[in-house]
Every structure is written in C-alpha cells, then in structure tokens.
Design an enzyme around this catalytic site. Structure first.
Site, short mmCIF file in Angstrom:
data_model
loop_
_atom_site.label_atom_id
_atom_site.label_comp_id
_atom_site.label_asym_id
_atom_site.label_seq_id
_atom_site.Cartn_x
_atom_site.Cartn_y
_atom_site.Cartn_z
N CYS A 174 7.05 22.98 46.38
CA CYS A 174 6.47 21.72 45.91
C CYS A 174 5.80 20.98 47.05
O CYS A 174 4.76 21.40 47.53
CB CYS A 174 7.53 20.90 45.17
N HIS B 72 9.34 24.64 41.21
CA HIS B 72 10.68 24.72 41.80
C HIS B 72 11.42 25.96 41.31
O HIS B 72 12.14 25.89 40.31
CB HIS B 72 11.49 23.47 41.41
N GLU C 74 13.97 27.17 42.54
CA GLU C 74 15.42 27.01 42.77
C GLU C 74 16.17 26.57 41.52
O GLU C 74 17.36 26.79 41.40
CB GLU C 74 15.68 26.04 43.92
N1 GLN Z 1 5.33 14.33 46.47
C1 GLN Z 1 4.72 15.46 45.87
C2 GLN Z 1 4.06 15.15 44.52
O1 GLN Z 1 4.40 14.22 43.86
C3 GLN Z 1 5.71 16.59 45.71
C4 GLN Z 1 6.93 16.22 44.98
C5 GLN Z 1 8.03 17.23 45.14
O2 GLN Z 1 8.14 17.88 46.17
N2 GLN Z 1 8.91 17.37 44.15
O3 GLN Z 1 3.17 15.86 44.13
#
Ligand code: GLN
Length: 533
Positions: A383, A509, A511
């Site tokens: 992410c 994600h 995970e």
């Molecule tokens: N801050 C980033 C976004 O909003 C990634 C968010 C995250 O890592 N869950 O796109």
C-alpha cells in the site's frame, strides 16, 4: 440442527487472549465438521475502528466486503481459513447509530427509546442475524472489554436475555486470569471468583471457565474455582502461556474445551473428531525450523507490534511454509536516514515497507526502498509502501526530484501518486477510500503472474491515493513494470522491478488474506527470495 450461540466474555484483565480462545474453539468445532463463524462485539463508541490510530487499538483489519474491522477478525480468518464480513464486527457506536437513525425516522412511534430494550434488542439482532443466515451451526460471539466495565453492561444483559430466550442453545465461556504469587508460592483464584460474581450479578452464570495462567493450575485450584464459581469440574479449562498463538487450539483440544462445549449443548462429542492433521503439520514445521530468515519491517507504528499484526502473522505463515524460523526486526522509519540505513538494514535477507497514512516516517521509507533497490535486497512494499517505491523510483531513476504523493505534497508538479478520476467509478458513494476486495488482472510473463499462477486475483484495499497512470509508460521504459491492473478502471495494483531479483510493490493488502492453512503466495515467494539472497 438449530444454530447454537457461544459467548466469550473476559474478566480480571484485558489482553488475556479472548480472540485467540474464540478462534481456537472455532477451529476445533470446524475441524469436527461443523459450520462456524466468529463475531466480535466492541463496546467502544467509534462506529468502526477505521478512524482509530493503530496505537490505540492495533491494526485496522479489512474484510472482503470493505468493512474496517477489529484485528480479532484477522485471527478468526487466519485460524478458520474462512472469510468474515461486516456482520462479524459490531461496535456500540454502530448499535447506537442504528437505533438513533430509526428513532429519527419515527420508527418507535412515540415511545421512549432506552438501553433496555432498544439497545439490547439491536445487539441481539446483530448476533442472531449471523445464525439466521442458516449458514452456521455455531456462532461464537466474543465480547470486547472486561466484565464490570460500564460499556459492556448492555452486552452482558443481551447475553442474559438470549440465554433466557434460547435456553440450551446458548452458552457462556468466561476467560479470566489466575495470577501466581511467587512470595506465597501460590496460584490465586480470588480475582476469578470476583469476576464470576460480577458476571452473576449481571445475571449470567458462566458454563465454562478458561483460566489464563503462567503456571499449571493445580487440581486443588481447579476444584476451588469449580466450587466457588458454580461450574462443573471438567468445565474449568487451563490456558497456560504458549510460545505461539497457533499452539492454543491444540492445547484447548487437549484440555477438552470443544468436548465440554458439545456436551453442554447435549451433542455427543464421540460422534465427531477434530481432524487437526493439517494444522499440526504447520505447527511442526514452525517449531522444528532452525535456520533463520531475517526480515526488516520498516514502519512508523513499530512501538506497538499489534499495529502490524496481519503482516507479522503472514510472515510467520510463509516462513514456516519455507521451513524457516522468522527473525523479524521492526524498524522505526522515522529514524532511518541515508547515513544510518546501511547500519540498520544490513544483515537482513528481506525488507518489507509497511502501509501507513500521513507524512510521519515517509522519508525513512524512501531511504529503505532505495537501499533495497540499489543493493538488490528482496523487498515487498504494501500500500503506502508500494507508493513509496514508486516515488523513490521516480526521484532517483526517472530524475523527477520533486516526485511525491498528493497526500503529502499536493502542490508538487510530479504527483506520481494522486487521486485519480477513474477511482470515482469504484468508490462507495460518499466514501473516499478504496476499501475491500477488488479484481486485479495480472500481466502474463511478469513475476506477479508467476507468483499467483493465475490471471485474475482479488485482493483487499484500504487507501485513498493511487499510482498516477500518466507516468506508467516512463516507469515501464525505465524498468518498473505495472504487472497488475484493476480491469474496471485501469488503476495500477502491482509494480515490479525488472532489474531486481525480487522488488514488488502492491497497492492492496495481501496480509489480510494469509491463513495458517493457506499462506499467501506473495509472502511465500517473498520469503523464498529472501532465503535465496
Ligand atoms: N496513505 C495512502 C493512501 O491513502 C496509503 C494508505 C495505506 O497504506 N493503507 O493512499
């Protein structure tokens, strides 16, 4: 068989592992062939944990249907290898909001709206709706917090009412703590007696007690607890500290937790047998692995390991799968600089760049991404970690010195990470985040395609910003392939370096969907690459 409801409450102290006990019981019943789901009721006022800082409550878990949930749902999925949904996690905030919204609509026809019966009815509705699907033999509902808390009163009252309504189809397991006083050389059962009394005062007699302890419970202590807490002797279950949470189901099986639960429901436990062979194979691999794989997790919440729960567990699953013992070091990204990065990251076989919101710790993540790319250390960015990889690549390979994410620097000329027009078509109305599972098409011939071994995957998201496709061609020409794309919008889901052995960033994600019996392929291959380094 009518759905049976099992409630798990906690006493004496928080953090005793109610989630693990609930998951373990779920696992054992499932291994006997029953259809089981686990639910978590959280007594706090936030409508969901999405707005909570991970330092408050640990990681925010995300379900396939896009619900931001308590991290216990992660345990349920990892143990049971099933998917949970929004219905599996309900907070007081949501309960009250539902009731208040109905009140505003005039649904209560002029009546006074009260905790009893309106809030308790809404709690019961949320519990029973899982059973009413007809999909489950057992619904295991864990009640957050500790008995005696003001916040948990309406939940305990709802348990009392459900037992009164359903009789034998409901039972209550109470988890308490039995401290050992070394000066006296004795286990102390008084706190347990008090907490059971508290529960009784609220109208609930527990059927089964699980005693969390650092020392074996003596037969005398067991007898005392049974007598004074009014439970049968075989319903006092010891839960001694375990080296790994994954040992707990097997210990609970040895203690007979699933057996007494079935007996209490009038089901003959001899009719089924909990087949834990696959689980035990995993445990065996995990326990016998001696050679280490050393992974650095670079993130900004490292002071509370629960903030990266699912990532840590995914690494544990994948390491065991690869017959390695995981040595994980959590590295605070705020402290990483060009000067100290070698000292901090050297000696690691793989680097994982963690998700996150906001600016704090971002610079250190960029430094780590560059270090991994230039030294060709296997690296997985998740992410925000993937976004950081893209920014680092744009700055140091494409020469776009000001490359940034619009989240942190909206005025930069080179927003390689930005809010994209295409997002609007997939966002929930009103919501600004891409949440829950989205499709991703893998490009043939890429590492990503080889890792998954298929063309179309679905992975869970939780973010606002996206890779800016205006830069896609330049990235690809310079060696960074967009190897996974959302088929509906063209948004980039995976980037991978062609010039590195294993340098992959994913916008989603992975995970959240790694389980004990099905470790996630990205983590498996990341660990494999780290071993081969
Ligand atoms: N801050 C980033 C976004 O909003 C990634 C968010 C995250 O890592 N869950 O796109």
């Amino acid at each position: 068989m009518a759905t049976k409801y099992i409630f798990v409450t906690g006493g004496v102290a928080s953090s005793l592992g109610k989630g693990i006990i609930s998951s373990s019981l779920g696992k054992l019943l499932q291994a006997r062939g029953y259809r089981v789901t686990n639910q978590k009721l959280d007594p706090y006022i936030n409508v969901d944990p999405g707005t909570l800082n991970p330092y408050e409550h640990g990681e925010c878990y995300v379900t396939v249907d896009g619900h931001e949930a308590d991290l216990d749902l992660g345990h349920y999925e990892r143990f049971l290898n099933v998917r949970t949904t929004k219905a599996n996690n309900v907070t007081s905030g949501r309960i009250y909001m539902n009731v208040i919204n109905r009140e505003r609509r005039g649904d209560f026809l002029g009546k006074t709206v009260q905790v009893i019966p309106h809030i308790t009815d809404e709690i019961k509705r949320n519990i029973k709706q899982l059973g009413n699907t007809g999909n489950y033999d057992f619904v295991i509902t864990e009640i957050g917090g500790v008995v005696g808390d003001i916040e948990s009163l309406p939940y305990i009252e709802s348990v009392r009412q459900m037992r009164w309504e359903m009789g034998r189809d409901c039972l209550c397991i109470h988890l308490t703590y039995v401290p050992f006083l070394s000066a006296a050389g004795e286990l102390k059962t008084k706190p347990t007696q008090h907490s059971v009394r508290e529960l009784q005062q609220e109208g609930v007699q527990p059927d089964i007690l699980v005693l969390r302890t650092e020392h074996p419970i003596t037969p005398e202590a067991r007898k005392k607890v049974a007598l004074f807490c009014n439970v049968e002797a075989d319903c006092v279950i010891e839960s001694a500290d375990a080296k790994s949470i994954y040992e707990v189901p097997v210990r609970m099986q040895r203690e007979g937790l699933d057996t007494v639960v079935l007996k209490k429901f009038g089901i003959n436990p001899e009719e089924t047998h909990a087949d834990m062979r696959e689980w035990n194979e995993f445990l065996h691999k995990m326990e016998t692995a001696t050679e280490e794989v050393r992974i650095a997790l670079v993130g900004k919440y490292v002071r509370l390991p629960d903030a990266y729960k699912s990532i840590t567990e995914s690494l544990i699953h994948a390491s065991a799968y690869n017959d390695r013992k995981l040595r994980l070091e959590l590295i605070l990204s705020d402290d990483l600089t060009e000067e100290n990065v070698a000292a901090k990251l050297d000696g690691h076989d793989g680097i994982l760049i963690a998700p996150g919101f906001g600016e704090r710790g971002m610079y250190g993540k960029i430094v780590a991404a560059r270090y991994a790319r230039e030294r060709d250390i296997p690296c997985l960015g998740i992410c925000f970690g993937m976004q950081v990889m893209a920014i680092e690549f744009a700055r140091n390979v494409l020469g776009l010195k000001d490359a940034h994410t619009a989240e942190i620097d909206p005025s930069t000329p080179d927003k390689v990470i930005d809010m994209m027009e295409e997002q609007k078509t997939v966002l929930d109305k009103g919501g600004s985040m891409r949440l829950g599972a989205y499709a991703c098409e893998l490009r043939a011939g890429t590492k990503a395609a080889a890792i998954y071994g298929k063309e179309l995957i679905h992975e869970r998201h939780r973010h606002r910003f996206e890779f800016n496709n205006q830069y896609k061609q330049r990235f690809e020409d310079a060696g960074m392939t967009v190897s996974g794309v959302n088929p509906d919008t063209g948004l980039a889901e995976i980037i991978e370096s062609r010039d590195n052995r294993w340098y992959i960033g994913v916008q989603f994600h992975p995970e959240y969907s790694s389980t004990v019996l099905r470790p996630h392929p990205l983590f498996i291959e990341f660990i494999k690459a780290a071993i081969e380094k």
